[in-house]
Scaffold this active site. Structure first.
Site, PDB file in Angstrom:
ATOM      1  N   ASP A   1       0.832  -1.204   0.000  1.00 61.82           N
ATOM      2  CA  ASP A   1       0.000   0.000   0.000  1.00 61.82           C
ATOM      3  C   ASP A   1       0.866   1.254   0.000  1.00 61.82           C
ATOM      4  O   ASP A   1       1.970   1.273   0.557  1.00 61.82           O
ATOM      5  CB  ASP A   1      -0.905  -0.009   1.237  1.00 61.82           C
ATOM      6  CG  ASP A   1      -2.016   1.018   1.148  1.00 61.82           C
ATOM      7  OD1 ASP A   1      -2.340   1.453   0.023  1.00 61.82           O
ATOM      8  OD2 ASP A   1      -2.559   1.399   2.201  1.00 61.82           O
TER       9      ASP A   1
ATOM     10  N   ASN B   1     -10.587  -2.954  -6.534  1.00 58.64           N
ATOM     11  CA  ASN B   1      -9.798  -1.997  -7.320  1.00 58.64           C
ATOM     12  C   ASN B   1     -10.332  -1.796  -8.732  1.00 58.64           C
ATOM     13  O   ASN B   1      -9.970  -0.819  -9.407  1.00 58.64           O
ATOM     14  CB  ASN B   1      -8.332  -2.432  -7.399  1.00 58.64           C
ATOM     15  CG  ASN B   1      -7.570  -2.255  -6.106  1.00 58.64           C
ATOM     16  OD1 ASN B   1      -6.578  -2.941  -5.860  1.00 58.64           O
ATOM     17  ND2 ASN B   1      -8.030  -1.343  -5.253  1.00 58.64           N
TER      18      ASN B   1
END
Length: 248
Positions: free
Chosen positions: A16, A64
């Site tokens: 991340d 996503n």
């Protein structure tokens, strides 16, 4: 100091911070993803040197797909251009993919299949990319498979147990993670390996993924080694078992 005799067999990472890393530098988010791809290669080599046997990396979740089209397109192109076999060939690392491949562009699917085939004989370490993956999707898919087997008479409902579910997951070929690392400062799991990390040690770092290096990896491993993994037992039980094992 890292104890070479207590290296986690399986490390899972939530990579991340790519987008924020790029934005803080006045760049578009795809610039961060490209930098993160380089970090992936470096961390793979670092894990090989440490003696890790499985490295699972969360690259793209089913959620996503909801990101802006241009970012999704850039990520798909990055899969093709950056995940070449050189890093796997050089380190004798097998490449595997988990996730809903049916949603990936055909050229990405073909690229992934080719890498899996070309590295299938390597045994030094296995790197697994979670692509178009989420744990809820995986568990739902496993439930459908099990229900179908019950319907077809291949499995009795009363025989379903934890191992049945484990055997029907995308990750059935590998052990559960010993250590889960999340970069970027957030402290959540984000629908990643929820079944598999039931007893994993968790390590959160504020370092963005493009800046994550061997020093940060070793810090995570040292944190892992400082913990006593009890799996529901008491500290006294674990110590007694360790003492008995050392005498044996």
């Amino acid at each position: 100091m890292v104890d070479p005799n207590r290296i986690p067999q399986h490390i899972a990472i939530i990579m991340d911070g790519n987008g924020r890393w790029a934005q803080e530098r006045g760049k578009v988010r795809s610039y961060g993803h490209s930098a993160g791809a380089e970090t992936l290669k470096e961390v793979t080599a670092d894990c090989v040197r440490l003696g890790v046997k499985y490295l699972t990396l969360y690259a793209f979740s089913t959620e996503n797909w909801n990101r802006p089209d241009d970012e999704v397109t850039a990520l798909m192109e990055l899969v093709i251009t950056s995940l070449k076999t050189d890093i796997f060939d050089k380190n004798q690392v097998r490449f595997r993919v988990i996730g809903d491949r049916s949603r990936l562009p055909e050229k990405v699917q073909e690229s992934l299949r080719k890498m899996e085939e070309q590295t299938a004989s390597y045994t030094r370490m296995t790197t697994i990319i979670a692509l178009s993956y989420s744990s809820r999707w995986e568990l739902s898919d496993a439930a459908r498979q099990i229900a179908l087997e019950v319907k077809e008479g291949k499995l009795k409902a009363e025989d379903i147990c934890e191992q049945t579910i484990t055997d029907h997951l995308q990750t059935s070929f590998m052990p559960d993670p010993d250590l889960l690392i999340r970069t970027g400062g957030e402290q959540r799991i984000s629908n990643y390996l929820l079944w598999q990390i039931a007893y994993s040690e968790l390590y959160f770092t504020p370092v963005y993924w493009p800046d994550f290096n061997n020093e940060h990896l070793l810090a995570a491993v040292e944190s892992y080694q400082s913990k006593q993994r009890r799996y529901g037992k008491t500290e006294a039980q674990i110590e007694a078992e360790e003492a008995a094992a050392s005498k044996g």
